[in-house]
Design a protein around this motif. Sequence first.
Motif, PDB file in Angstrom:
ATOM      1  N   GLY A   1      30.352  13.646  47.072  1.00 30.53           N
ATOM      2  CA  GLY A   1      29.014  13.701  47.660  1.00 30.53           C
ATOM      3  C   GLY A   1      28.688  15.113  48.113  1.00 30.53           C
ATOM      4  O   GLY A   1      28.938  16.085  47.406  1.00 30.53           O
ATOM      5  N   LYS A   2      28.194  15.241  49.320  1.00 33.14           N
ATOM      6  CA  LYS A   2      27.775  16.548  49.833  1.00 33.14           C
ATOM      7  C   LYS A   2      28.847  17.235  50.667  1.00 33.14           C
ATOM      8  O   LYS A   2      28.646  18.348  51.131  1.00 33.14           O
ATOM      9  CB  LYS A   2      26.509  16.379  50.664  1.00 33.14           C
ATOM     10  CG  LYS A   2      25.334  15.891  49.839  1.00 33.14           C
ATOM     11  CD  LYS A   2      24.089  15.747  50.669  1.00 33.14           C
ATOM     12  CE  LYS A   2      22.964  15.236  49.800  1.00 33.14           C
ATOM     13  NZ  LYS A   2      21.717  15.110  50.522  1.00 33.14           N
ATOM     14  N   ILE A   3      30.004  16.603  50.840  1.00 31.18           N
ATOM     15  CA  ILE A   3      31.018  17.181  51.726  1.00 31.18           C
ATOM     16  C   ILE A   3      31.694  18.421  51.157  1.00 31.18           C
ATOM     17  O   ILE A   3      32.295  19.184  51.885  1.00 31.18           O
ATOM     18  CB  ILE A   3      32.105  16.149  52.125  1.00 31.18           C
ATOM     19  CG1 ILE A   3      32.889  15.684  50.903  1.00 31.18           C
ATOM     20  CG2 ILE A   3      31.508  14.989  52.877  1.00 31.18           C
ATOM     21  CD1 ILE A   3      34.120  14.875  51.255  1.00 31.18           C
ATOM     22  N   ALA A   4      31.577  18.640  49.853  1.00 29.58           N
ATOM     23  CA  ALA A   4      32.256  19.782  49.230  1.00 29.58           C
ATOM     24  C   ALA A   4      31.355  21.005  49.124  1.00 29.58           C
ATOM     25  O   ALA A   4      31.674  21.951  48.422  1.00 29.58           O
ATOM     26  CB  ALA A   4      32.790  19.394  47.859  1.00 29.58           C
ATOM     27  N   ASP A   5      30.230  20.996  49.815  1.00 27.46           N
ATOM     28  CA  ASP A   5      29.356  22.168  49.876  1.00 27.46           C
ATOM     29  C   ASP A   5      28.949  22.670  48.493  1.00 27.46           C
ATOM     30  O   ASP A   5      29.000  23.858  48.197  1.00 27.46           O
ATOM     31  CB  ASP A   5      30.037  23.273  50.687  1.00 27.46           C
ATOM     32  CG  ASP A   5      29.055  24.315  51.195  1.00 27.46           C
ATOM     33  OD1 ASP A   5      27.871  23.996  51.334  1.00 27.46           O
ATOM     34  OD2 ASP A   5      29.490  25.453  51.442  1.00 27.46           O
ATOM     35  N   GLY A   6      28.601  21.731  47.593  1.00 25.78           N
ATOM     36  CA  GLY A   6      28.161  22.087  46.255  1.00 25.78           C
ATOM     37  C   GLY A   6      29.283  22.338  45.257  1.00 25.78           C
ATOM     38  O   GLY A   6      29.029  22.627  44.098  1.00 25.78           O
ATOM     39  N   CYS A   7      30.531  22.225  45.677  1.00 26.86           N
ATOM     40  CA  CYS A   7      31.676  22.430  44.786  1.00 26.86           C
ATOM     41  C   CYS A   7      32.099  21.101  44.164  1.00 26.86           C
ATOM     42  O   CYS A   7      31.702  20.046  44.624  1.00 26.86           O
ATOM     43  CB  CYS A   7      32.838  23.051  45.552  1.00 26.86           C
ATOM     44  SG  CYS A   7      32.475  24.705  46.172  1.00 26.86           S
ATOM     45  N   ASN A   8      32.926  21.175  43.122  1.00 26.65           N
ATOM     46  CA  ASN A   8      33.380  19.978  42.419  1.00 26.65           C
ATOM     47  C   ASN A   8      34.753  19.503  42.847  1.00 26.65           C
ATOM     48  O   ASN A   8      35.244  18.492  42.346  1.00 26.65           O
ATOM     49  CB  ASN A   8      33.414  20.242  40.909  1.00 26.65           C
ATOM     50  CG  ASN A   8      32.093  20.728  40.380  1.00 26.65           C
ATOM     51  OD1 ASN A   8      31.997  21.860  39.956  1.00 26.65           O
ATOM     52  ND2 ASN A   8      31.073  19.899  40.410  1.00 26.65           N
ATOM     53  N   ALA A   9      35.391  20.250  43.735  1.00 25.37           N
ATOM     54  CA  ALA A   9      36.739  19.879  44.177  1.00 25.37           C
ATOM     55  C   ALA A   9      37.012  20.486  45.546  1.00 25.37           C
ATOM     56  O   ALA A   9      36.352  21.441  45.960  1.00 25.37           O
ATOM     57  CB  ALA A   9      37.776  20.373  43.173  1.00 25.37           C
ATOM     58  N   ILE A  10      38.005  19.888  46.219  1.00 26.33           N
ATOM     59  CA  ILE A  10      38.474  20.430  47.500  1.00 26.33           C
ATOM     60  C   ILE A  10      39.957  20.715  47.338  1.00 26.33           C
ATOM     61  O   ILE A  10      40.753  19.816  47.055  1.00 26.33           O
ATOM     62  CB  ILE A  10      38.237  19.434  48.656  1.00 26.33           C
ATOM     63  CG1 ILE A  10      36.748  19.110  48.772  1.00 26.33           C
ATOM     64  CG2 ILE A  10      38.776  20.002  49.961  1.00 26.33           C
ATOM     65  CD1 ILE A  10      36.440  18.010  49.767  1.00 26.33           C
ATOM     66  N   ILE A  11      40.319  21.973  47.518  1.00 30.40           N
ATOM     67  CA  ILE A  11      41.705  22.397  47.339  1.00 30.40           C
ATOM     68  C   ILE A  11      42.275  22.805  48.697  1.00 30.40           C
ATOM     69  O   ILE A  11      41.607  23.484  49.472  1.00 30.40           O
ATOM     70  CB  ILE A  11      41.790  23.550  46.311  1.00 30.40           C
ATOM     71  CG1 ILE A  11      43.219  23.871  45.958  1.00 30.40           C
ATOM     72  CG2 ILE A  11      41.046  24.775  46.782  1.00 30.40           C
ATOM     73  CD1 ILE A  11      43.352  24.778  44.760  1.00 30.40           C
ATOM     74  N   PRO A  12      43.479  22.346  49.028  1.00 29.78           N
ATOM     75  CA  PRO A  12      44.075  22.755  50.305  1.00 29.78           C
ATOM     76  C   PRO A  12      44.229  24.273  50.369  1.00 29.78           C
ATOM     77  O   PRO A  12      44.729  24.898  49.430  1.00 29.78           O
ATOM     78  CB  PRO A  12      45.443  22.073  50.304  1.00 29.78           C
ATOM     79  CG  PRO A  12      45.309  20.942  49.342  1.00 29.78           C
ATOM     80  CD  PRO A  12      44.345  21.415  48.295  1.00 29.78           C
ATOM     81  N   ALA A  13      43.786  24.865  51.459  1.00 33.41           N
ATOM     82  CA  ALA A  13      43.855  26.321  51.623  1.00 33.41           C
ATOM     83  C   ALA A  13      45.280  26.832  51.511  1.00 33.41           C
ATOM     84  O   ALA A  13      45.517  27.942  51.028  1.00 33.41           O
ATOM     85  CB  ALA A  13      43.240  26.735  52.967  1.00 33.41           C
ATOM     86  N   GLU A  14      46.261  26.020  51.898  1.00 35.45           N
ATOM     87  CA  GLU A  14      47.665  26.462  51.842  1.00 35.45           C
ATOM     88  C   GLU A  14      48.134  26.740  50.422  1.00 35.45           C
ATOM     89  O   GLU A  14      49.111  27.444  50.217  1.00 35.45           O
ATOM     90  CB  GLU A  14      48.573  25.446  52.502  1.00 35.45           C
ATOM     91  CG  GLU A  14      48.738  24.159  51.732  1.00 35.45           C
ATOM     92  CD  GLU A  14      49.683  23.170  52.384  1.00 35.45           C
ATOM     93  OE1 GLU A  14      50.326  22.421  51.642  1.00 35.45           O
ATOM     94  OE2 GLU A  14      49.792  23.151  53.611  1.00 35.45           O
ATOM     95  N   LEU A  15      47.431  26.201  49.426  1.00 36.93           N
ATOM     96  CA  LEU A  15      47.828  26.432  48.029  1.00 36.93           C
ATOM     97  C   LEU A  15      47.351  27.780  47.508  1.00 36.93           C
ATOM     98  O   LEU A  15      47.874  28.297  46.533  1.00 36.93           O
ATOM     99  CB  LEU A  15      47.268  25.331  47.124  1.00 36.93           C
ATOM    100  CG  LEU A  15      47.865  23.947  47.301  1.00 36.93           C
ATOM    101  CD1 LEU A  15      47.161  22.958  46.380  1.00 36.93           C
ATOM    102  CD2 LEU A  15      49.357  23.961  47.026  1.00 36.93           C
TER     103      LEU A  15
END
Length: 122
Positions: free
Chosen positions: A105-119
């Motif tokens: 939905g809209k939680i990814a700020d227009g992106c298609n994925a959420i990647i952990p910052a630690e990676l």
Amino acid sequence: MTFTALSDSGNLVKDPISNKSVIIVDRKIFSKIADISIFDNFAAGQEAEASKYRSLRLIPIKTAGGSSILVAILPDKMTVSAFDSKKKQNISLELDALVAPSELGKIADGCNAIIPAELIKF
């Protein structure tokens, strides 16, 4: 396949068995690279060929909206391109993480994925 991911320090989702991080990819994008019905059937506990489920994992998650289960897969290989602001250049990182489809939905700020910052470590 190429898509844009949001690096999120709040994405702490991990596989409880391997302790690998989980990258969450929007279902619409994920369905272009994998048969999404395999994930839906696995989550519903339906019988299928064991070979289709060999690398699938059930990942329990807790969010502000409650608890849920993601179905994730461990890809054979995954490479991510990121911009190193200190060196002012793009770099490629090979990641050892699971990938799970989900409605972003809209939680990814227009992106298609959420990647952990630690990676994303330079």
